[in-house]
Design an enzyme around this catalytic site. Structure first.
Site, PDB file in Angstrom:
ATOM      1  N   GLU A  44       0.838  -1.035  -0.161  1.00 15.80           N
ATOM      2  CA  GLU A  44       0.012   0.059   0.119  1.00 15.80           C
ATOM      3  C   GLU A  44       0.878   1.350  -0.101  1.00 15.80           C
ATOM      4  OE1 GLU A  44      -2.933   0.305  -0.640  1.00 15.80           O
ATOM      5  OE2 GLU A  44      -3.702  -1.515  -0.405  1.00 15.80           O
ATOM      6  N   TYR A 127      -5.971   5.971   5.222  1.00 15.60           N
ATOM      7  CA  TYR A 127      -6.316   5.312   4.261  1.00 15.60           C
ATOM      8  C   TYR A 127      -5.456   3.706   4.287  1.00 15.60           C
ATOM      9  CZ  TYR A 127      -5.248   2.772  -0.257  1.00 15.60           C
ATOM     10  OH  TYR A 127      -5.215   1.607  -1.008  1.00 15.60           O
ATOM     11  N   ASP A 145      -9.161   6.015  -1.020  1.00 16.98           N
ATOM     12  CA  ASP A 145      -7.988   6.780  -1.742  1.00 16.98           C
ATOM     13  C   ASP A 145      -8.907   7.420  -3.102  1.00 16.98           C
ATOM     14  OD1 ASP A 145      -8.942   4.666  -3.417  1.00 16.98           O
ATOM     15  OD2 ASP A 145      -6.739   4.007  -4.016  1.00 16.98           O
TER      16      ASP A 145
END
Ligand code: SF4
Length: 400
Positions: A44, A127, A145
């Protein structure tokens, strides 16, 4: 309030369609095969910086060298930065290491299955905490996002500015209410739809979309108008002079200070350009100073054939790099000399140090092109100059 209930109802309606679509259409990606908290975390953070295809190589290399939280916590800074070279935003990987150290100290090297505890780690925002919590632990938290903001704004026909923090916050709250048991798959289905179907630039591929029948933007023909996003302010332009100093086979590198832009990374020495520091002026001055003790009659021209062992100073490459708040417009100056000249590395170094206002002794190194590529993390802002070194090396090899 009524509006909020309508939005939440629309979100809820998409869930079964998106989950079903994701099951059969998801891309096979390395981090999806074994979604441990560490794998999700690494992927991520990398995905926030570059495209999926580019991340694959970085991801494999990173995990081969640093397979778990403990290895990340113990990694040497040079190794860490080298593994991140080309991804940019080096503070992100530094924060990952800070977080890894905290995980080793407080949680025995394991990521806790607790959203708030994950969110409290250095460098982890809403996030990333949502992605790790939902994908690795199945906890019911959204991960909002740019993809999710775009997809959901289009589905609901929202005209809220997605650049605003308040829009993101509201979407996060509304999505939290509708999170299904398969929270990780639902979050990933939204990200995946945004990345492969509900595309950002130009027309999205609505005919392939599993929620086309629910989508307000599609039904009103506004799919390319939405989402609304206010423009970013253009960055400040900074002109810089970059020194490519080559002494025999070795190149001069400088390590940046530990604070500010590109902190602690290696670079080709460079200074802001202004009226007194322009490529032309510096080139003339360096040429003059480096040949100061050469009798006037022996000073040579600028070409290889002419110079007969004297340092060669010439204009180098121009390049541009855009950071988030500033744009560097760089102009290179190449200084080449033969190593055989007694004391030349020291003299060159002294001249460049003086121009760049010095730094600690250990922050300057002369390295071979191979060492430069293998050991030193040089940010992509200097890609044009790294290539230039490669080109010079190639020319020399061909000439041999
Ligand atoms: Fe996006 Fe088109 Fe699907 Fe609407 S129908 S969510 S605009 S791809």
């Amino acid at each position: 309030m009524e509006e909020q209930s309508k939005v939440r109802a629309m979100y809820a309606e998409t869930v079964p369609y998106l989950l079903h679509w994701y099951e059969f259409n998801r891309r096979i990606l390395p981090w999806r095969e074994d979604p441990t908290p560490y794998h999700v975390w690494v992927s991520e953070i990398m995905l926030q910086q570059t495209r999926v295809e580019a991340v694959k190589g970085y991801y494999d290399r990173f995990l081969t060298c640093l397979p778990d939280v403990k290895a990340l916590a113990d990694a040497k800074e040079e190794e860490l930065l080298k593994l991140w070279e080309g991804l940019g935003y080096y503070n992100r990987v530094r924060n990952m290491q800070k977080a890894a150290k905290e995980l080793v100290e407080r949680y025995n090297g394991q990521m806790p299955a607790d959203y708030e505890a994950i969110r409290a780690l250095p460098g982890i925002g809403d996030y990333t905490a949502g992605a790790i919590s939902s994908i690795a632990f199945g906890l019911p938290y959204p991960a909002v996002d740019g993809n999710v903001l775009r997809v959901m704004s289009r589905i609901t026909g929202s005209e809220e500015d997605i650049a605003k923090e308040s829009t993101k916050k509201k979407m996060k709250e509304d999505l939290t209410v509708v999170m299904p048991t398969r929270a990780g798959d639902f979050n990933q289905s939204l990200m995946e739809l945004g990345a492969t179907v509900c595309l950002p630039n130009g027309k999205p591929l609505c005919e392939q979309c599993p929620v086309m029948h629910l989508c307000k933007a599609f039904h009103t023909g506004r799919e390319t108008e939405l989402p609304v996003k206010s423009g970013k302010k253009a960055g400040r332009i900074e002109k810089r002079v970059v020194f490519l100093v080559k002494c025999g086979e070795k190149i001069l590198l400088h390590r940046r200070g530990q604070k500010g832009l590109l902190a602690g990374l290696w670079e080709f020495p460079n200074v802001p350009a202004n009226q007194s520091v322009s490529v032309k002026r510096v080139a003339a001055m360096l040429a003059e100073e480096l040949t100061a003790d050469v009798p006037e009659g022996e000073k040579r021209g600028k070409t290889e054939a002419d110079r007969n062992g004297m340092p060669m100073v010439k204009k180098g490459k121009k390049a541009k790099h855009i950071f988030s708040h500033v744009e560097w417009h760089m102009e290179g100056i190449t200084i080449e000399t033969e190593e055989a000249e007694v004391g030349m590395p020291g003299r060159l170094l002294a001249q460049v140090q003086r121009l760049t206002e010095g730094a600690a002794e250990e922050d300057w190194v002369f390295v071979t092109a191979e060492q430069m590529r293998e050991t030193y993390a040089i940010p992509s802002a200097f890609d044009a100059y790294v290539k230039e070194v490669g080109k010079i090396q190639e020319q020399e090899e061909n000439a041999e």
